[in-house]
Scaffold this active site. Structure first.
Site, mmCIF file in Angstrom:
data_model
loop_
_atom_site.group_PDB
_atom_site.id
_atom_site.type_symbol
_atom_site.label_atom_id
_atom_site.label_comp_id
_atom_site.label_asym_id
_atom_site.label_seq_id
_atom_site.Cartn_x
_atom_site.Cartn_y
_atom_site.Cartn_z
ATOM 1 N N GLU A 33 0.815 -1.229 0.000
ATOM 2 C CA GLU A 33 0.000 0.000 0.000
ATOM 3 C C GLU A 33 0.845 1.274 0.000
ATOM 4 O OE1 GLU A 33 -3.565 -0.226 2.445
ATOM 5 O OE2 GLU A 33 -3.072 1.736 3.258
ATOM 6 N N ASP A 34 1.918 1.287 0.759
ATOM 7 C CA ASP A 34 2.632 2.541 1.015
ATOM 8 C C ASP A 34 4.056 2.606 0.461
ATOM 9 O OD1 ASP A 34 0.468 3.539 2.389
ATOM 10 O OD2 ASP A 34 1.191 2.907 4.358
#
Ligand code: ZN
Length: 179
Positions: A65-66
């Site tokens: 996700e990051d």
């Protein structure tokens, strides 16, 4: 395939490198890896360290996700189960925040047992970072909003580990005591 302590250590190293320079959104003085360390510490404690793949996935849970990390890379290095757990707790960042939140609530009951545990540990860590001594009005509003949503998500994740469910409830009760 890596197993046990090696699996966990290499997951921790990759997470540390990939999240390098990132801070927690709610507290810019706190390195992002503190959040990961808190989540894995919770997971290891409530499962008595019985599941190295779960703990490895805890270290890696925000990498897709990051950071610039793909599911394929995680499959190659840590195996399908670890990669699957990480993917299951990854939001589609092309969607608006409100839609991502709605989907987390809707999809929670369909997740694997391991993904449910990571979700609950993640929410505990994210609630703790929003608890302040003598919070101002904005901090109270932010915490109340986060709690209301987190409780809905966790409702769909309960029943896998009684100790984790209890820890979540205690964290929520403590947080509400500050509002
Ligand atoms: Zn997280």
């Amino acid at each position: 395939m890596l197993t046990g302590l090696r699996l966990v250590c290499e997951a921790a190293e990759l997470a540390a490198r990939r999240h390098s320079g990132q801070q927690r959104k709610s507290d810019e003085n706190e390195p992002y890896i503190n959040h990961l360390a808190e989540v894995v510490s919770i997971l290891a404690a409530v499962t008595d360290g019985a599941d190295a793949e779960l703990v490895a996935a805890g270290w890696l849970h925000d990498t897709i996700e990051d950071t610039d990390t793909s599911r394929d890379e995680l499959v190659q290095r840590f195996g399908v189960r670890v990669a699957d757990m990480v993917e299951e707790v990854t939001d589609d960042m092309t969607l608006a925040k409100s839609e991502r939140r709605r989907r987390q609530v809707k999809d929670a009951p369909k997740k694997s047992p391991g993904a449910k545990l990571i979700k609950i540990a993640d929410k505990i860590s994210n609630i703790r970072v929003r608890i302040f001594f003598e919070p101002d009005a904005g901090q109270k509003e932010e915490l109340a909003d986060y709690l209301a949503w987190a409780e809905q998500v966790v409702k769909g994740c309960r029943g896998v580990n009684a100790r984790l469910d209890k820890l979540f409830d205690e964290t929520v009760a403590h947080a509400k005591g500050t509002l």
